[in-house]
Every structure is written in structure tokens, then in C-alpha cells.
Motif scaffolding. Structure first.
Motif, mmCIF file in Angstrom:
data_model
loop_
_atom_site.group_PDB
_atom_site.id
_atom_site.type_symbol
_atom_site.label_atom_id
_atom_site.label_comp_id
_atom_site.label_asym_id
_atom_site.label_seq_id
_atom_site.Cartn_x
_atom_site.Cartn_y
_atom_site.Cartn_z
ATOM 1 N N LEU A 1 0.845 -1.184 0.000
ATOM 2 C CA LEU A 1 0.000 0.000 0.000
ATOM 3 C C LEU A 1 0.885 1.240 0.000
ATOM 4 N N LEU A 2 0.557 2.210 -0.853
ATOM 5 C CA LEU A 2 1.269 3.487 -0.871
ATOM 6 C C LEU A 2 0.452 4.518 -0.114
ATOM 7 N N GLU A 3 1.025 5.035 0.963
ATOM 8 C CA GLU A 3 0.377 6.070 1.759
ATOM 9 C C GLU A 3 1.128 7.387 1.592
ATOM 10 N N VAL A 4 0.390 8.490 1.701
ATOM 11 C CA VAL A 4 0.989 9.812 1.585
ATOM 12 C C VAL A 4 0.486 10.688 2.730
ATOM 13 N N SER A 5 1.293 11.700 3.050
ATOM 14 C CA SER A 5 0.921 12.634 4.110
ATOM 15 C C SER A 5 1.684 13.931 3.916
ATOM 16 N N PRO A 6 1.103 15.059 4.322
ATOM 17 C CA PRO A 6 1.845 16.319 4.274
ATOM 18 C C PRO A 6 2.834 16.443 5.432
ATOM 19 N N ASN A 7 2.786 15.468 6.343
ATOM 20 C CA ASN A 7 3.639 15.494 7.525
ATOM 21 C C ASN A 7 4.529 14.260 7.578
ATOM 22 N N PRO A 8 5.668 14.343 8.254
ATOM 23 C CA PRO A 8 6.522 13.165 8.401
ATOM 24 C C PRO A 8 5.782 12.044 9.128
ATOM 25 N N PHE A 9 6.071 10.807 8.753
ATOM 26 C CA PHE A 9 5.444 9.660 9.394
ATOM 27 C C PHE A 9 6.076 9.429 10.768
ATOM 28 N N THR A 10 5.241 9.303 11.757
ATOM 29 C CA THR A 10 5.716 9.026 13.117
ATOM 30 C C THR A 10 5.138 7.732 13.670
ATOM 31 N N GLU B 1 -10.847 12.269 2.096
ATOM 32 C CA GLU B 1 -11.578 11.822 3.281
ATOM 33 C C GLU B 1 -11.928 10.344 3.220
ATOM 34 N N SER B 2 -12.299 9.861 2.032
ATOM 35 C CA SER B 2 -12.709 8.462 1.911
ATOM 36 C C SER B 2 -11.528 7.509 1.793
ATOM 37 N N PHE B 3 -10.300 8.032 1.668
ATOM 38 C CA PHE B 3 -9.116 7.189 1.581
ATOM 39 C C PHE B 3 -8.156 7.428 2.742
ATOM 40 N N THR B 4 -8.638 8.011 3.815
ATOM 41 C CA THR B 4 -7.799 8.280 4.980
ATOM 42 C C THR B 4 -7.608 7.017 5.812
ATOM 43 N N THR B 5 -6.354 6.749 6.172
ATOM 44 C CA THR B 5 -6.053 5.598 7.024
ATOM 45 C C THR B 5 -5.740 6.026 8.457
ATOM 46 N N ASN B 6 -5.302 7.272 8.627
ATOM 47 C CA ASN B 6 -4.982 7.767 9.961
ATOM 48 C C ASN B 6 -5.290 9.264 10.007
ATOM 49 N N PRO B 7 -6.501 9.636 10.419
ATOM 50 C CA PRO B 7 -6.880 11.055 10.425
ATOM 51 C C PRO B 7 -6.062 11.896 11.403
ATOM 52 N N VAL B 8 -5.584 11.291 12.465
ATOM 53 C CA VAL B 8 -4.791 12.040 13.452
ATOM 54 C C VAL B 8 -3.487 12.534 12.835
ATOM 55 N N HIS B 9 -2.853 11.674 12.023
ATOM 56 C CA HIS B 9 -1.588 12.030 11.389
ATOM 57 C C HIS B 9 -1.757 12.461 9.931
ATOM 58 N N ASP B 10 -3.009 12.598 9.478
ATOM 59 C CA ASP B 10 -3.306 13.065 8.119
ATOM 60 C C ASP B 10 -2.658 12.168 7.062
ATOM 61 N N ILE B 11 -2.910 10.864 7.186
ATOM 62 C CA ILE B 11 -2.346 9.879 6.264
ATOM 63 C C ILE B 11 -3.464 9.298 5.397
ATOM 64 N N SER B 12 -3.223 9.214 4.099
ATOM 65 C CA SER B 12 -4.217 8.651 3.198
ATOM 66 C C SER B 12 -3.549 7.738 2.178
ATOM 67 N N VAL B 13 -4.358 6.902 1.535
ATOM 68 C CA VAL B 13 -3.869 5.933 0.553
ATOM 69 C C VAL B 13 -3.843 6.562 -0.832
ATOM 70 N N ALA B 14 -2.721 6.375 -1.545
ATOM 71 C CA ALA B 14 -2.581 6.913 -2.899
ATOM 72 C C ALA B 14 -2.559 5.828 -3.964
ATOM 73 N N GLY B 15 -2.234 4.594 -3.594
ATOM 74 C CA GLY B 15 -2.170 3.533 -4.594
ATOM 75 C C GLY B 15 -1.811 2.194 -3.970
ATOM 76 N N PHE B 16 -1.738 1.168 -4.809
ATOM 77 C CA PHE B 16 -1.381 -0.163 -4.325
ATOM 78 C C PHE B 16 -0.836 -1.009 -5.465
#
Length: 235
Positions: free
Chosen positions: A88-97, A125-140
Motif C-alpha cells: 500500500l502506498l500512503e501519503v501525508s503532508p507530515n513526516p510519518f511518526t 476523506e474516503s481514503f484516509t487511514t490515519n486522520p490524526v496524522h493526516d495519512i491517506s492511501v494513494a495507490g497499491f
């Protein structure tokens, strides 16, 4: 299931870096992570498979459900890289913690890429995996083992490679496929292969630029549907 159909070829992008350099401004960084998918990711995977069916003009063949994907891709006995595997490819505007390793056989790959412009994701919104860290799925990418008798080595067959529309032409498709290839090399496998629709010239060019050879002399043969079921009634 539909054959692998990636996004159009990516345009050149800056090499991934972990921060600004003295020679160039930071721009718009997007933090990326490739990790092994789990059963909890099935709703996002299901939606992307449907989007891929739309792209390939094959929605009339789409019958997968979240339940059927969960039971077949993430059965209790399934072992990553020795059965059906999904990166799974995830993206975020913030560093992953939230560095959570779901399986000891693969450590998530984290990179940051600087873009000229920010990405607007209307489906975020419909592809968010972690709303706290603003992480969403971009591809697979979905793949599984096969075997070459000529090489006497196993390999990987890529069934699906998909990047959501707003994230295309950024190099993400190459990141996913490269990760599969690196894993094959790590395991001593002999090849990675897939098929591509003959009308998808963007995908063909993308694959050729990655060094893949398009085999013109081979044709895919497939038993499915009624033709396959007929063998269940024969002696």
C-alpha cells in the motif's frame, strides 16, 4: 481480476530527499510510505480496484466485495511474499511518526518528495487511514509468486498496479513496482512479470522506460466464468 494497469508514465520529478538543500527551496514536500497492507485496508483496496475497473473499461467483470477480498487476500494462513501480497502506498503532508511494522518480513519504506505544486485530493476523506496524522492511501500493487521452469527459480506475478488519479505522473507507480522488483532480488527470485492492455500506450511506454521487455509473441489464455465452471461437471 483485471490485468495490471498502472497510471500513465510519470514526468521527471526531483530525487527524493529528506529536507531542503542549500541550492533549492523546499517546495511542497509530500511524505510517502510503502507498507504491507492488512485486512483493515480492504475497504480502500476495494475502492481502488473498482476505480481501476472503470479506467480499464471492465466494470462489467467487477464482482469483488470487501468480504471476498478479505477472505482470499488475508486468510490466517497467508504469508507475505509466499502468497497474495499487497503493498500500500500512503501519503501525508507530515513526516510519518507511526512506524508500525505489521510483519517482520518487510520494513516500510519511507521517502519524502518535493513537488512544485501541492496535490489536491478530492477523495482524501474516503481514503484516509490515519486522520490524526493526516495519512491517506494513494495507490497499491498486488502480486504473488509464480515459477519459471526455464530459470528453475520462483518469481513474482503482478496482478494489479494502481495509483489514484490525482497522484499520477509523480513517480509513485514506479516506486510501487520498483519495491516489488527489489523484494524479488532480495529473495533471489528470477523475474517479475505482468500483462498490459494493448491499447494502454501510456502504460506500455512507462514499462519500457523501466526496462521491461514487452513480449509480442505471447498471448494470455484464460479460463473463467461458465467455461471454467463446465470442468466441474465433467468426469
Amino acid at each position: 481480476m483485471a490485468a495490471a494497469a498502472p497510471p500513465p508514465p510519470p514526468t521527471p520529478v526531483p530525487e527524493p530527499s529528506m529536507g531542503p538543500s542549500e541550492d533549492s527551496p523546499l517546495g511542497h514536500p509530500i511524505f510517502t510510505r510503502i507498507r504491507l497492507a492488512t485486512a483493515s485496508d480492504v475497504p480502500h483496496i476495494h475502492k481502488m480496484i473498482h476505480q481501476m475497473a472503470v479506467f480499464e473499461r471492465l466494470t462489467h467483470l467487477f464482482s469483488a466485495t470487501e468480504s471476498s477480498l478479505t477472505s482470499t487476500l488475508f486468510s490466517p494462513t497467508a504469508k507475505p511474499f509466499y502468497s497474495f501480497t499487497v503493498f500500500l502506498l500512503e501519503v501525508s503532508p507530515n513526516p510519518f511518526t507511526d512506524y508500525v511494522i505489521t510483519d517482520p518480513s518487510f520494513t516500510p519504506l519511507v521517502k519524502v518528495i518535493n513537488l512544485d505544486l501541492p496535490i489536491e485530493d478530492p477523495e482524501k476523506e474516503s481514503f484516509t487511514t490515519n486522520p490524526v496524522h493526516d495519512i491517506s492511501v494513494a495507490g497499491f500493487v498486488l502480486f504473488f509468486p509464480n515459477y519459471s521452469t526455464f530459470l528453475a527459480k520462483p518469481g513474482f506475478y503482478v496482478e494489479d498496479l494502481f495509483v489514484r488519479e490525482c497522484y499520477r505522473r509523480k513517480g509513485f507507480g514506479k516506486m510501487l513496482l520498483s519495491t516489488v522488483a527489489k523484494q524479488a532480488v532480495k529473495m533471489g527470485y528470477g523475474r517479475v512479470e505482468w500483462v498490459v492492455l494493448d491499447w494502454n500506450m501510456n502504460a506500455i511506454k512507462f514499462y519500457e522506460e523501466m526496462g521491461a521487455k514487452i513480449l509480442q509473441e505471447w498471448r494470455v489464455c484464460r479460463l473463467t466464468g461458465d467455461a471454467l465452471e463446465a470442468y466441474g461437471t465433467t468426469d
